[in-house]
Design an enzyme around this catalytic site. Structure first.
Site, PDB file in Angstrom:
ATOM      1  N   GLU A 113       0.846  -1.197   0.034  1.00 56.36           N
ATOM      2  CA  GLU A 113       0.000   0.041   0.025  1.00 56.36           C
ATOM      3  C   GLU A 113       0.856   1.340  -0.071  1.00 56.36           C
ATOM      4  O   GLU A 113       1.937   1.402   0.748  1.00 56.36           O
ATOM      5  CB  GLU A 113      -0.952  -0.062   1.211  1.00 56.36           C
ATOM      6  CG  GLU A 113      -1.634   1.149   1.531  1.00 56.36           C
ATOM      7  CD  GLU A 113      -2.345   1.291   2.760  1.00 56.36           C
ATOM      8  OE1 GLU A 113      -1.735   0.603   3.800  1.00 56.36           O
ATOM      9  OE2 GLU A 113      -3.464   1.915   3.004  1.00 56.36           O
ATOM     10  N   LYS A 135      -9.529   2.380  -2.011  1.00 54.85           N
ATOM     11  CA  LYS A 135      -9.762   1.931  -0.459  1.00 54.85           C
ATOM     12  C   LYS A 135     -11.053   2.376   0.084  1.00 54.85           C
ATOM     13  O   LYS A 135     -11.363   3.624   0.004  1.00 54.85           O
ATOM     14  CB  LYS A 135      -8.761   2.345   0.362  1.00 54.85           C
ATOM     15  CG  LYS A 135      -8.418   1.545   1.715  1.00 54.85           C
ATOM     16  CD  LYS A 135      -7.077   2.196   2.335  1.00 54.85           C
ATOM     17  CE  LYS A 135      -7.228   1.519   3.702  1.00 54.85           C
ATOM     18  NZ  LYS A 135      -5.723   2.155   4.342  1.00 54.85           N
ATOM     19  N   CYS A 138      -5.237  -2.986   3.162  1.00 55.90           N
ATOM     20  CA  CYS A 138      -4.858  -2.684   4.644  1.00 55.90           C
ATOM     21  C   CYS A 138      -6.013  -2.656   5.593  1.00 55.90           C
ATOM     22  O   CYS A 138      -6.580  -3.885   6.067  1.00 55.90           O
ATOM     23  CB  CYS A 138      -4.006  -1.554   4.696  1.00 55.90           C
ATOM     24  SG  CYS A 138      -2.961  -1.424   6.005  1.00 55.90           S
TER      25      CYS A 138
HETATM   26  O1  AKG Z   1      -5.935  -1.760  11.211  1.00 55.31           O
HETATM   27  C1  AKG Z   1      -4.802  -1.396  11.512  1.00 55.31           C
HETATM   28  O2  AKG Z   1      -4.210  -2.007  12.333  1.00 55.31           O
HETATM   29  C2  AKG Z   1      -3.582  -0.924  10.608  1.00 55.31           C
HETATM   30  C3  AKG Z   1      -4.424  -0.316   9.358  1.00 55.31           C
HETATM   31  C4  AKG Z   1      -3.387   0.701   8.787  1.00 55.31           C
HETATM   32  O3  AKG Z   1      -2.399   0.887   8.931  1.00 55.31           O
HETATM   33  C5  AKG Z   1      -4.113   1.204   7.280  1.00 55.31           C
HETATM   34  O4  AKG Z   1      -4.985   0.765   6.805  1.00 55.31           O
HETATM   35  O5  AKG Z   1      -3.127   2.121   6.709  1.00 55.31           O
END
Ligand code: AKG
Length: 267
Positions: A40, A111, A146
């Site tokens: 990402e 996203k 993510c």
């Molecule tokens: O859910 C998490 O612990 C991390 C999510 C995250 O870092 C993101 O989506 O950029």
């Protein structure tokens, strides 16, 4: 299908331009693979919020151009991780790009679940609102990014749309690495699908990244897992594994709630 996940180290000291050309070279080195996956927001760093405005790019911007050339040179499908996309109305999105071996833009995914609660991505970016699947010769990819990993209903939607392998680029923080591994395995088990989860390594904007990218099979077994540093993980996916798992243990057919009748559940 041979898949290679490139777990890129994203450090503050490296410029976006030099990281782009370094990563293009790494993609070219995967020329024997069918599919290459990147993390990402690797051009800027998922937590480098101060760069989001200045490094935002349109869908046909520099990352797409450099990655399309790398995909063509390597002759691979490339899930190029995600970029900070500047849309026509000026809004920013965290947008994943999938390029074909000819370098054509095959799919995008904005996203849906933005991370940060009342700061960072959650306030700087707009949310996507549609699911994306991409048909490859042996697998149908379902795209998520993510933080989406914490929302199983998104993955169920992708299964209903035919997904057999989820691709999850991430910039997951090291301090919650246990969740990263657990959630990737959970999504594989409950949806009986492969999970190709590619996280950044390194430390940027004071946030150490989890690394530990992994590939999980539809039974929940971890086929390969990276360590904490920059690394390439290469795994062969069996095209029969998903239909066989769904046939042998048909839990998806026992769904009682929120079932989209008649939608494809296996391939
Ligand atoms: O859910 C998490 O612990 C991390 C999510 C995250 O870092 C993101 O989506 O950029």
């Amino acid at each position: 299908m041979r898949a290679s996940l490139i777990q890129i180290a994203v450090h503050d000291g490296e410029s976006v331009v030099s990281r782009r050309s370094r990563v293009a070279e790494l993609v070219r080195e995967q020329s024997g693979s069918d599919l290459v996956v990147l993390p990402e927001l690797w051009p800027v760093g998922a937590f480098a919020y101060e760069l989001f405005e200045t490094e935002a790019e349109p869908l046909d911007g520099p990352t797409r151009e450099v990655m399309a050339q790398a995909a063509r040179d390597a002759g691979v499908w490339l899930h190029a991780g995600s970029i900070v996309e500047r849309a026509g109305d000026g809004s920013l999105y965290n947008t994943a790009l999938v390029l074909s071996p000819e370098g054509e833009l095959a799919a995008t995914y904005r996203k849906i679940h933005r991370f940060g609660f009342d700061q960072g991505e959650a306030v700087l970016m707009a949310a996507g609102d549609s699911l994306t699947t991409v048909e490859l010769p042996e697998q149908t990819l379902g795209l998520a990014t993510c933080y989406d990993l914490r929302f199983p209903e998104l993955f169920r939607g992708l299964v209903d749309n035919g997904a057999t392998a989820f691709v999850v680029p991430a910039g997951w923080p090291a301090r919650r690495r246990a969740h990263w591994t657990l959630l990737n395995r959970a999504r594989a088990v409950e949806d009986q699908a492969y999970v190709l989860a590619c996280c950044s390594a390194g430390t940027h904007a004071g946030v150490e990244q989890a690394g530990h990218s992994l590939v999980v099979d539809p039974w929940g077994e971890v086929l390969a897992e990276a360590g904490p540093g920059e690394e390439v993980l290469t795994v062969d996916l069996d095209p029969k594994k998903v239909p066989e798992t769904r046939e042998a243990f048909p839990a998806l057919k026992d769904r009682m709630l929120g079932v989209r009748r008649g939608a494809p559940r296996s391939s």
